[in-house]
Design an enzyme around this catalytic site. Structure first.
Site, PDB file in Angstrom:
ATOM      1  N   CYS A  60      10.782  12.759 -15.517  1.00  0.00           N
ATOM      2  CA  CYS A  60      10.779  11.218 -15.684  1.00  0.00           C
ATOM      3  C   CYS A  60      12.195  10.661 -15.251  1.00  0.00           C
ATOM      4  O   CYS A  60      13.043  11.150 -14.828  1.00  0.00           O
ATOM      5  CB  CYS A  60      10.661  11.053 -17.313  1.00  0.00           C
ATOM      6  SG  CYS A  60      12.135  11.235 -18.069  1.00  0.00           S
ATOM      7  N   ASP A 461     -10.098 -16.544   3.190  1.00  0.00           N
ATOM      8  CA  ASP A 461     -10.650 -16.694   4.416  1.00  0.00           C
ATOM      9  C   ASP A 461     -12.177 -16.931   4.127  1.00  0.00           C
ATOM     10  O   ASP A 461     -12.510 -16.630   2.865  1.00  0.00           O
ATOM     11  CB  ASP A 461     -10.514 -15.458   5.301  1.00  0.00           C
ATOM     12  CG  ASP A 461     -10.778 -15.921   6.747  1.00  0.00           C
ATOM     13  OD1 ASP A 461     -10.944 -17.044   7.125  1.00  0.00           O
ATOM     14  OD2 ASP A 461     -10.992 -14.759   7.580  1.00  0.00           O
TER      15      ASP A 461
END
Length: 782
Positions: A60, A461
């Site tokens: 971690c 688009d």
């Protein structure tokens, strides 16, 4: 930087040498740093150039902090280090100062961790061995703790057991019982002590030192049961942390199992043999029987079948395949037998790219993940100082009992353990990334898991996004004495070398009509306008009506034809030569059947502005937008105009997404807060370009993505809230003298279990086909 070809969606072909430059946008993107330890990239070494090391014990951000403080200064700065926590990998970048591998290994050893040069084949073995060692020591600690507790029950009965929880009081604990608890302590801190000692020598307190001090303090007070309980449960919490990281890592690795290890190769003499997929070269033919998984990316050269592409694209329907069609590693041939020519090596397949990118994606850490890491690193030393104050000031100033306040200080140290808090976010992020990959949505990092849920504006688009992206020639309008055959032959000649969807539509029409097409000479693209070339010694051209105007032939286009085409929402393509306009082609791109529903879903999810950015003419674009419910249209845009439009949106809205094909719209996607590429399964460039890639051209995945993002962030916030609430509760209990060390650590382990289980729920994903309605509460959708 690769050159990417940009082609306008209105038949005006343009080439824009651009690439997706992350340095030019993402102003809100969090810096990928090692939790407040400097500008340390938590990047996978497959992206970072340098020497990589397998670090056992790197589970971690806490270990990342330790390594940056110990190894970083020897390299000339922590910016020369990169980390891949999920795979336990540390990379010394090429920018680092001269230092040998042996020196690095020795430096890592001083932290209580171990390292050796990275070997991908041995990495999983090392990780499994480290987890096995943690499991063994944790179980030994738990076993002796249980034995000591059992001894006490046998000697004193259950009443005595309750007395054990409250402390032995004046009675001395028997030597056998002390011995059992001592063994529980030894095995519990065995793997923690080296890290704690390293932390103490560096005068940099972390949770390992914090727990060891608490255990030592309990021993000094004669509270062996408390010390053993803290040691065992802390060891258990670290084991859970490693297990949860391993679980997330295995979920990513499971993607690799989608592709079979062997392929049935056709040899030169016609015989067949099973060959390891890694040894199959490009161009080799292999057989895929019905029900078999496809081992490599390739092109079908013989046979027909229907392939289940869900492992790659997330789509449930079988996709018909015949000669000339592409197939992908990891997909399943449902019926028929296919002969496939390998087009990529096993390591270069679409599936391999997805696996690498999902595995590396956590390098771009979410803002909330960085916040948690920094918070844990700041508040731990603060709590240690507060514990010293609690242990010393009340006895000195108020005449309190030293033992009583010293014990309460130890309880506070235990409460401060940030295990549950630290693991609450990375496991959630990796689980969410893996679940999205299974659904056919490739997200490039934790920073982009967070973004969709906060999206306020979407620019998209038209062609291939709102429309099907497969235009067809709807009508031909020959002019100036030309015939339909003349018009098609001329248009086909200019488009003969193009793979643009409009070009395919024109060439397909010519083929169906039996028109022989001879490619024009010296064809070239006029950026943002169209095509030019030479044919039979004459200059010929093709493009929009705007291109015709620039050629001086704008008046040759009859206004009634122009109006009819634009009102129908079709695209006008003018074709001509040096004498004038030969004719007009009307090309129509069908609107997606579910486009209107998807736009409504996006609005229901809180997207306040949906804007279409297109190079098509305004009337055509407005017709499409009106039909599907898009808020605003900006038409007749050049590539640079799209960039300007995105910059305006970014200035207005907190989170803006640009949806395109990942290549053609790269400049605009680069300016948005994040870009989404459509239909990336067939495009390596699209996978590399966008921050998020939809493996199919299904825009319906965008609402799913927003819901998935919000679900992920909801779970992360739940985990953070649970962790902090538990700590706040025990701080309050400690203030009233009601908390115990064993209770605090047991609660912390319990919370660790809860947050891990909660985070791993994300691996199940959610229903890809579910869609929120305007009346449905978003909380339920999340």
């Amino acid at each position: 930087m690769a050159n990417t070809a940009t082609e306008r969606d209105d038949g005006q072909h343009a080439h824009d040498h651009s690439a997706h430059d992350h340095s030019q946008h993402k102003a809100e993107e969090p810096n990928c740093c090692g939790g407040g330890t400097g500008n340390v990239a938590l990047a996978a070494s497959s992206n970072a150039k340098g020497r990589s090391f397998q670090v056992n014990g790197l589970d971690c951000a806490e270990e990342v902090s330790i390594l940056t403080k110990v190894v970083g200064p020897k390299l000339g700065g922590v910016e020369h280090l990169a980390f891949d926590v999920i795979n336990g990998r540390m990379t010394v970048l090429d920018s680092a100062g001269l230092i040998s591998d042996d020196q690095i290994v020795k430096l890592v050893a001083t932290t209580g961790m171990s390292a050796r040069p990275w070997n991908a084949e041995n990495a999983s073995v090392d990780q499994a061995a480290h987890l096995s060692k943690q499991k063994k020591f944790t179980f030994l600690s738990g076993g002796f703790w249980a034995a000591g507790f059992g001894w006490h029950i046998v000697e004193t009965g259950m009443g005595g057991a309750l007395g054990l929880f409250a402390g032995h009081g004046e009675a001395a604990m028997p030597i056998p019982e002390i011995s059992l608890f001592a063994l529980a302590i030894i095995f519990g801190v065995w793997l923690v002590a080296p890290k704690a000692w390293s932390s103490a020598r560096r005068m940099s307190p972390d949770m390992n030192l914090l727990m060891l001090v608490a255990v030592a303090g309990a021993i000094v007070l004669g509270e062996y049961f408390e010390a053993a309980t803290v040691a065992f449960f802390f060891s258990l919490s670290l084991y859970l942390e490693s297990w949860s990281v391993g679980r997330a890592r295995n979920a990513v690795s499971a993607l690799l199992d989608l592709a079979p290890p062997t392929a049935r190769v056709v040899k030169e003499d016609g015989s067949e043999a099973d060959v390891p997929a890694a040894e199959v070269t490009v161009g080799t033919h292999f057989i895929v029987r019905g029900g078999d998984r496809i081992a490599l990316d390739g092109e079908v050269v013989d046979g027909a079948g229907a392939v289940d592409q869900a492992p790659i694209t997330g789509e449930s329907a079988l996709v018909p395949k015949e000669a000339g069609d592409d197939v992908y590693a990891g997909t399943i041939n449902g019926e028929g037998t296919l002969t496939v020519r390998a087009t990529k090596a096993a390591t270069d397949s679409v599936l391999s790219k997805i696996i690498r990118m999902v595995g590396d994606a956590h390098s771009r850490r979410a803002e909330v993940e960085q916040w948690v890491t920094k918070f844990a690193r700041v508040y731990t030393p603060i709590v240690m100082i507060l514990a010293v104050v609690i242990a010393v000031l009340p006895p000195l100033l108020l005449g309190g009992a030293w033992n009583y306040w010293f014990y309460n200080a130890l309880v506070l140290l235990v409460i401060a353990c940030p295990c549950a808090l630290v693991i609450s976010t990375p496991v959630s992020i990796v689980a969410a990334l893996t679940a999205s990959a299974r659904a056919g949505v490739l997200i490039k990092g934790g920073a982009y898991i967070e973004a969709p849920g906060r999206t306020k504006a979407i620019a998209l688009d038209k062609t291939g996004t709102i429309t099907m992206g497969e235009p067809e020639v709807a009508a031909l309008y020959p002019l100036n004495g030309a015939t339909e055959a003349d018009l098609l032959a001329l248009a086909g000649a200019l488009e003969a070398r193009s793979s643009h969807p409009l070009a395919r539509a024109i060439l397909g029409k010519a083929e169906r009509d039996g028109i022989a097409v001879k490619a024009a000479e010296d064809t070239r693209t006029v950026p943002g306008r169209g095509l030019e070339g030479n044919m039979n010694g004459k200059s010929v051209w093709l493009g929009s009506d705007r291109f015709a105007v620039e050629k001086g032939f704008g008046d040759d286009i009859p206004s009634d034809i122009r109006d009819r085409i634009e009102e129908a929402g079709s695209t006008l393509v003018a074709v001509g030569n040096e004498s004038g306009v030969t004719g007009i082609l009307e090309l129509r791109d069908r609107i997606r059947p579910d486009a209107k529903r998807i736009v409504a879903q996006l609005h229901a999810l809180g997207v306040t502005k949906i804007i279409m950015l297109t190079g098509d003419n305004a009337r055509t674009a407005r017709a499409v937008a009106a039909e599907v419910g898009i808020d605003e249209v900006r038409a007749e845009l050049l590539p640079e105009d799209k960039v300007t439009a995105i910059e305006e949106l970014v200035a207005q809205y907190d989170m803006v997404a640009m949806i395109g094909d990942g290549v053609n719209d790269a400049p605009a996607m680069a300016r948005a807060h994040y870009g989404i590429a459509m239909g990336a399964v067939g495009s390596d460039a699209a996978i590399e370009t966008a921050d998020i890639a939809l493996m199919t051209d299904d825009i319906g995945k965008v609402p799913w993505l927003i819901v998935h993002s919000r679900k992920t962030m909801s779970i992360i916030h739940q985990n953070i809230g649970i962790s902090l609430a538990t700590k706040a509760l025990f701080v309050g209990l400690t203030a009233f003298g009601m908390a115990t060390m064993w209770g605090a650590i047991a609660a912390d382990v319990g919370v660790s279990l809860v947050v891990v289980a909660n985070a791993l729920r994300l691996l199940n994903g959610n229903d890809r086909r579910s869609a929120p309605t305007r009346n449905a509460p978003l909380a339920q959708e999340a």
